[in-house]
Scaffold this motif. Structure first.
Motif, PDB file in Angstrom:
ATOM      1  N   PHE A 241      11.313  39.023 -60.998  1.00 40.28           N
ATOM      2  CA  PHE A 241      12.589  39.212 -60.312  1.00 40.28           C
ATOM      3  C   PHE A 241      13.190  37.878 -59.870  1.00 40.28           C
ATOM      4  O   PHE A 241      14.388  37.669 -59.990  1.00 40.28           O
ATOM      5  CB  PHE A 241      12.431  40.187 -59.141  1.00 40.28           C
ATOM      6  CG  PHE A 241      12.047  41.562 -59.615  1.00 40.28           C
ATOM      7  CD1 PHE A 241      12.824  42.214 -60.569  1.00 40.28           C
ATOM      8  CD2 PHE A 241      10.904  42.185 -59.154  1.00 40.28           C
ATOM      9  CE1 PHE A 241      12.472  43.469 -61.053  1.00 40.28           C
ATOM     10  CE2 PHE A 241      10.547  43.440 -59.630  1.00 40.28           C
ATOM     11  CZ  PHE A 241      11.323  44.083 -60.577  1.00 40.28           C
TER      12      PHE A 241
ATOM     13  N   GLN B 202      19.358  40.241 -58.312  1.00 38.00           N
ATOM     14  CA  GLN B 202      20.240  41.341 -58.740  1.00 38.00           C
ATOM     15  C   GLN B 202      20.438  41.321 -60.255  1.00 38.00           C
ATOM     16  O   GLN B 202      20.418  42.376 -60.907  1.00 38.00           O
ATOM     17  CB  GLN B 202      21.592  41.255 -58.010  1.00 38.00           C
ATOM     18  CG  GLN B 202      22.462  42.506 -58.192  1.00 38.00           C
ATOM     19  CD  GLN B 202      21.751  43.803 -57.771  1.00 38.00           C
ATOM     20  OE1 GLN B 202      21.262  43.904 -56.644  1.00 38.00           O
ATOM     21  NE2 GLN B 202      21.647  44.773 -58.678  1.00 38.00           N
TER      22      GLN B 202
ATOM     23  N   TYR C 142      17.359  42.747 -61.745  1.00 39.47           N
ATOM     24  CA  TYR C 142      17.367  44.209 -61.579  1.00 39.47           C
ATOM     25  C   TYR C 142      18.254  44.842 -62.654  1.00 39.47           C
ATOM     26  O   TYR C 142      17.879  45.827 -63.295  1.00 39.47           O
ATOM     27  CB  TYR C 142      17.900  44.603 -60.200  1.00 39.47           C
ATOM     28  CG  TYR C 142      16.958  44.410 -59.029  1.00 39.47           C
ATOM     29  CD1 TYR C 142      15.624  44.057 -59.217  1.00 39.47           C
ATOM     30  CD2 TYR C 142      17.413  44.591 -57.732  1.00 39.47           C
ATOM     31  CE1 TYR C 142      14.778  43.871 -58.147  1.00 39.47           C
ATOM     32  CE2 TYR C 142      16.561  44.419 -56.639  1.00 39.47           C
ATOM     33  CZ  TYR C 142      15.240  44.058 -56.856  1.00 39.47           C
ATOM     34  OH  TYR C 142      14.407  43.887 -55.784  1.00 39.47           O
ATOM     35  N   ASP C 143      19.460  44.266 -62.829  1.00 39.01           N
ATOM     36  CA  ASP C 143      20.412  44.828 -63.811  1.00 39.01           C
ATOM     37  C   ASP C 143      19.830  44.730 -65.220  1.00 39.01           C
ATOM     38  O   ASP C 143      19.890  45.690 -66.003  1.00 39.01           O
ATOM     39  CB  ASP C 143      21.759  44.094 -63.744  1.00 39.01           C
ATOM     40  CG  ASP C 143      22.463  44.311 -62.399  1.00 39.01           C
ATOM     41  OD1 ASP C 143      22.054  45.244 -61.664  1.00 39.01           O
ATOM     42  OD2 ASP C 143      23.388  43.547 -62.079  1.00 39.01           O
TER      43      ASP C 143
ATOM     44  N   VAL D 189      16.371  48.147 -63.062  1.00 40.44           N
ATOM     45  CA  VAL D 189      15.672  48.540 -61.832  1.00 40.44           C
ATOM     46  C   VAL D 189      16.699  49.072 -60.841  1.00 40.44           C
ATOM     47  O   VAL D 189      17.707  48.424 -60.559  1.00 40.44           O
ATOM     48  CB  VAL D 189      14.935  47.329 -61.214  1.00 40.44           C
ATOM     49  CG1 VAL D 189      14.304  47.702 -59.871  1.00 40.44           C
ATOM     50  CG2 VAL D 189      13.878  46.816 -62.185  1.00 40.44           C
TER      51      VAL D 189
END
Ligand SMILES: Cc1cc2nc3c(=O)[nH]c(=O)nc-3n(C[C@H](O)[C@H](O)[C@H](O)COP(=O)(O)O)c2cc1C
Length: 148
Positions: A66, A136, A139-140, A144
């Motif tokens: 991440f 972020q 995640y994208d 996630v």
């Protein structure tokens, strides 16, 4: 480095056999020990252990997917068996992480000799991104979504 180890799902441990053929496999149960060692659990790593016994130089890498960064460590590994007093001492974190369901056959103890940072290319390409933005984007990219 301790933070990145905690945030890494896996490490990848590379060894070579006596003919120089590389071998790299994932290990989930790993930790640091003191200031200069990485320790890895041998639960099902027959070839890795055999290779280290004949050629102790290894390379281990791990990343926080991440935050998109991690470490690459080159070092010299030793194999600690359960009959040795160091097994429970050096392997204490591993025994806790593995629990009773995953018996540890040996502790692989890696004395760190060369440490380098691994950065995703986005750090150089988009240096102004904040850590929150990087997380972020990851995640994208990986799909996630927050629970609940
Ligand atoms: C997600 C995942 C986590 C694993 N964690 C470990 C581990 O912590 N220790 C271990 O010995 N094997 C672990 N394994 C299994 C080894 O990677 C696997 O048995 C591999 O074939 C060992 O190869 P080697 O004999 O060449 O070392 C894991 C495998 C996966 C897929």
């Amino acid at each position: 480095m301790r933070t990145d180890i905690q945030n890494s799902v896996l490490c990848w441990l590379a060894t070579v056999d006596s003919s120089g053929t590389p071998n790299v496999t994932p290990k989930e149960i790993f930790s640091s020990y003191g200031d200069d060692r990485i320790v890895v659990a041998d639960i099902a790593s027959t070839n890795t252990v055999r290779n280290i016994r004949s050629h102790p130089t290894v390379c281990v890498s791990f990343i926080d997917i991440f935050r998109q960064r991690g470490f690459k460590v080159v070092g010299s590994a030793t194999i600690i068996g359960p009959e040795e007093p160091d097994f429970a001492i050096v392997g204490a974190d591993l025994l806790r992480l593995a629990g009773v369901d995953f018996p540890i056959r040996h502790v692989i103890s890696i004395h760190m000799e060369r440490v380098s940072r691994i950065w995703a290319p986005s750090y150089a390409l988009f240096p102004d991104r904040t850590e929150e933005e990087r997380i972020q984007v990851a995640y994208d990219t990986y799909g996630v979504v927050a629970a609940g």
